[in-house]
Each structure stands twice: as structure tokens, then as C-alpha cells.
Scaffold this motif. Structure first.
Motif, PDB file in Angstrom:
ATOM      1  N   ALA A  28       0.311   5.652   0.284  1.00  0.00           N
ATOM      2  CA  ALA A  28      -0.631   7.119   0.489  1.00  0.00           C
ATOM      3  C   ALA A  28      -0.351   8.367  -0.375  1.00  0.00           C
ATOM      4  CB  ALA A  28      -0.517   7.419   1.997  1.00  0.00           C
TER       5      ALA A  28
ATOM      6  N   HIS B 278       0.958  -1.187  -0.045  1.00  0.00           N
ATOM      7  CA  HIS B 278       0.039  -0.256  -0.048  1.00  0.00           C
ATOM      8  C   HIS B 278       0.764   1.206   0.135  1.00  0.00           C
ATOM      9  CE1 HIS B 278       0.722  -1.404   4.252  1.00  0.00           C
ATOM     10  NE2 HIS B 278       0.506  -0.008   4.543  1.00  0.00           N
TER      11      HIS B 278
ATOM     12  N   SER C 228      -3.994  10.080   9.239  1.00  0.00           N
ATOM     13  CA  SER C 228      -4.323   8.741   9.490  1.00  0.00           C
ATOM     14  C   SER C 228      -3.554   8.168  10.797  1.00  0.00           C
ATOM     15  CB  SER C 228      -3.971   7.765   8.280  1.00  0.00           C
ATOM     16  OG  SER C 228      -2.256   7.508   8.325  1.00  0.00           O
TER      17      SER C 228
ATOM     18  N   PHE D 102       0.037  -1.076  15.050  1.00  0.00           N
ATOM     19  CA  PHE D 102       0.818  -2.201  14.678  1.00  0.00           C
ATOM     20  C   PHE D 102       0.710  -3.345  15.598  1.00  0.00           C
ATOM     21  CE2 PHE D 102       2.532   1.502  12.405  1.00  0.00           C
ATOM     22  CZ  PHE D 102       2.228   1.448  11.030  1.00  0.00           C
TER      23      PHE D 102
HETATM   24  O1  LIG Z   1      -2.033   6.892   5.802  1.00  0.00           O
HETATM   25  C1  LIG Z   1      -2.361   5.966   5.586  1.00  0.00           C
HETATM   26  O2  LIG Z   1      -3.591   5.706   5.063  1.00  0.00           O
HETATM   27  C2  LIG Z   1      -1.485   4.842   5.322  1.00  0.00           C
HETATM   28  C3  LIG Z   1      -0.594   4.662   6.622  1.00  0.00           C
HETATM   29  C4  LIG Z   1       0.449   3.514   6.366  1.00  0.00           C
HETATM   30  O3  LIG Z   1       0.337   2.743   5.717  1.00  0.00           O
HETATM   31  C5  LIG Z   1       1.370   3.300   7.559  1.00  0.00           C
HETATM   32  O4  LIG Z   1       1.394   4.098   8.663  1.00  0.00           O
HETATM   33  O5  LIG Z   1       1.932   2.351   7.679  1.00  0.00           O
END
Ligand SMILES: O=C(O)CCC(=O)C(=O)O
Ligand SMILES: [Fe+2]
Length: 294
Positions: free
Chosen positions: A226, A224, A236, A240
Motif C-alpha cells: 500500500a 501487494h 482499508s 483473512f
Molecule cells: O490497505 C490495503 O489496501 C492493503 C491491506 C493489506 O494488504 C493487508 O491488510 O494485508
């Protein structure tokens, strides 16, 4: 894509006699965290720098994955802290402003932790393994929280990334964003990027590298990234779930049952060291451990 008026709930096909995962994080708890996170990032740089990352360290306020002076940086600020268990906390990196920040993180992380554990149980069960298998690996281990703040970028929103393509190194990530109107997160599937439609009141759940390896590839660590918006900021919050750092991470017998082993084992400590030492680069570090093609 679901129609916007779909009532989203567990479908009967998937629940056949199961209990529903009806454990969530109370809305108020998420609401408090959201407002404190927004307050934190609104402060002048100098105030945020009271929790600045230290040279060579990963916790604190700063930028993620800076490994060389001349690399192109991602368009984001972040705050990364270990949040659970309590003993893992290094309060030098925990904001004192707004004053409710620490309490909000404390409450949120203990509520969300239980949601993660229950998800892990259901996931194990879903692929025919003993439900406790994964919970046992993650329960009581470290939880890290990263808040990503992506300012708008009018001139070059199409040329810089908020966060470079990567997979998360952990087992499972629970993610939410402050404002679901702004798109940012994208996932890669069959070589193409797709925008993730975030829903109010729901977590986005990402499988990380440790879970792909432990499940011998039954779950896939999702690549993924951003992207940023020309006029709107986005924030965001990722939580984890890590295995113990001295665990030797390899395919678990519960997930092998007659399959060939698809990944080499590695100590999670070494895996993380390598992960933080490199610029984010898709699935590269995970692919190094692969023994068999999928
Ligand atoms: O900002 C997001 O949606 C992704 C954040 C992300 O992938 C992370 O912090 O590992
Ligand atoms: Fe991520």
C-alpha cells in the motif's frame, strides 16, 4: 482496464449453467462497519491505546510487523483482531467506542464469512476440483480482521510505504476500503507495480499463501503493498480466512491429479509464527517452501 460505464456482472462464458454467487454482504452492514471504523481511528491516541497490542502479541491496536527497534516503520496504524468463530475473540482488543463497533464487526464478519466460503467453492470448481474441497478446509476456522489506517504524508509520500510488499499468509482475503477515491493498494505483476482500481460495492479478493500451497500453485498468492497519499487519508479493512492452525498445509490431492508436488508441507502454526517474526518482504517466506519452479 474496464471502461467506467461497463456493467460488471458474471459473463455468460464463465457461468455456463452455474448458479451465480448471488450472496453478498448487505450494503447497510458494510456502511455501519465503515462509520464505526472511521470513528474508532478519529479518537485521541490515548483512547485507541485501550486496545493496544501487548508485547509479543499480534492482536490489538498498534503497528504491524515491528520486529526490531531500528527498522523503518510503515506509515500506518492498524487494529488487528480475531473475529470468528465467537470463541476465538479476545475482547480486550475489541474497541468499546464507538458503542456499536463490536456489533458491527460481529454482523459483518458472519455475513462476509459466507461470501468467502462460496467464493472458495467456485474457485475449486473453476479449476476442476470438487467444490467442497476448499470450503471444508476453511469452514468454521479462524477469521482475522485488520483495519489499516494510512494518514496522509505531505513531505514524503513517495519515500515511505503505507504497507511493505507482502503476500497474505491466509487462504483468501476479502478487502474493501472506506473511500474508493484514494488509490493506495498496488499489486505486483511481472516485476512491476500496478494500482488496483477499487469499485464501490465490490470486494477486492486476494489469494493468500495457504491457498497457493494447497492448490499446488493453481492459484497464486498475490504480492501487494500500500502506498500513501500526500494529502488524503485512507482506511482499508481486510478479512483473512485461515485454515486450522494445526493443519499440515501442503498441496491437496484434489489439486494435484498427475502433477508433481510443487511445495513442501508445513504446519500452519509454524508458518504463521515465522510470518509474524519477520519484517514483511514480498514472497520470501512462501518461496522457501517451493520445490519446483513454476
Ligand atoms: O490497505 C490495503 O489496501 C492493503 C491491506 C493489506 O494488504 C493487508 O491488510 O494485508
Ligand atoms: Fe495484505
Amino acid at each position: 482496464m474496464l471502461a467506467h460505464d461497463t456493467i460488471v456482472g458474471p459473463l455468460p462464458e464463465f457461468t455456463k449453467g452455474d448458479e451465480l454467487i448471488n450472496h453478498g454482504v448487505p450494503e447497510q452492514v458494510i456502511g455501519n462497519l465503515k462509520s464505526d471504523v472511521v470513528e474508532f481511528f478519529k479518537q485521541p491516541l490515548q483512547d485507541k491505546q485501550e486496545c493496544a497490542q501487548q508485547p509479543g502479541g499480534v492482536e490489538g491496536y498498534g503497528q504491524a510487523f515491528v520486529v526490531s527497534e531500528d527498522q523503518k516503520l510503515d506509515w500506518a496504524d492498524m487494529l488487528y483482531i480475531l473475529v470468528q468463530p465467537t470463541e476465538s475473540r479476545d475482547l480486550r482488543f475489541w474497541p468499546t467506542r464507538p458503542p456499536s463497533f463490536r456489533n458491527s464487526v460481529d454482523v459483518y464478519s458472519s455475513e462476509a464469512r459466507e461470501v468467502g466460503y462460496r467464493l472458495l467453492e467456485s474457485m475449486a470448481k473453476g479449476v476442476g476440483a470438487e467444490p467442497a474441497t476448499l470450503r471444508a478446509v476453511f469452514q468454521g476456522q479462524a477469521l482475522g480482521m485488520r483495519v489499516n489506517y494510512y494518514p496522509p504524508c505531505r513531505q514524503a509520500a513517495d519515500r515511505v510505504l503505507g504497507l511493505s510488499p507482502h503476500t497474505d499468509a491466509d487462504g483468501l482475503t476479502l478487502l474493501f476500503q472506506i473511500n474508493n477515491d484514494v488509490h493506495g493498494l498496488q499489486v505486483k505483476k511481472d516485476g512491476k507495480w500496478f494500482a488496483v482500481e477499487a469499485m464501490d460495492g465490490a470486494f477486492i479478493v486476494n489469494v493468500g499463501d495457504a491457498l497457493e500451497i494447497m492448490s499446488n500453485g493453481k492459484f497464486t498468492s498475490v504480492e501487494h503493498r500500500a502506498v500513501i497519499h500526500p494529502t488524503k487519508e485512507r482506511t482499508s479493512v481486510a478479512l483473512f480466512f485461515f485454515p486450522s492452525s494445526d493443519m499440515i498445509v501442503g498441496p491437496l490431492p484434489e489439486f494435484m491429479k498427475g502433477d508433481q508436488m510443487r511445495y513442501r508441507s508445513t504446519s500452519f502454526h509454524d508458518f504463521m509464527k515465522q510470518y509474524f517474526a519477520e519484517k514483511l518482504d514480498g514472497r520470501k517466506h512462501l518461496e522457501r517452501l517451493r520445490l519446483l519452479e513454476q
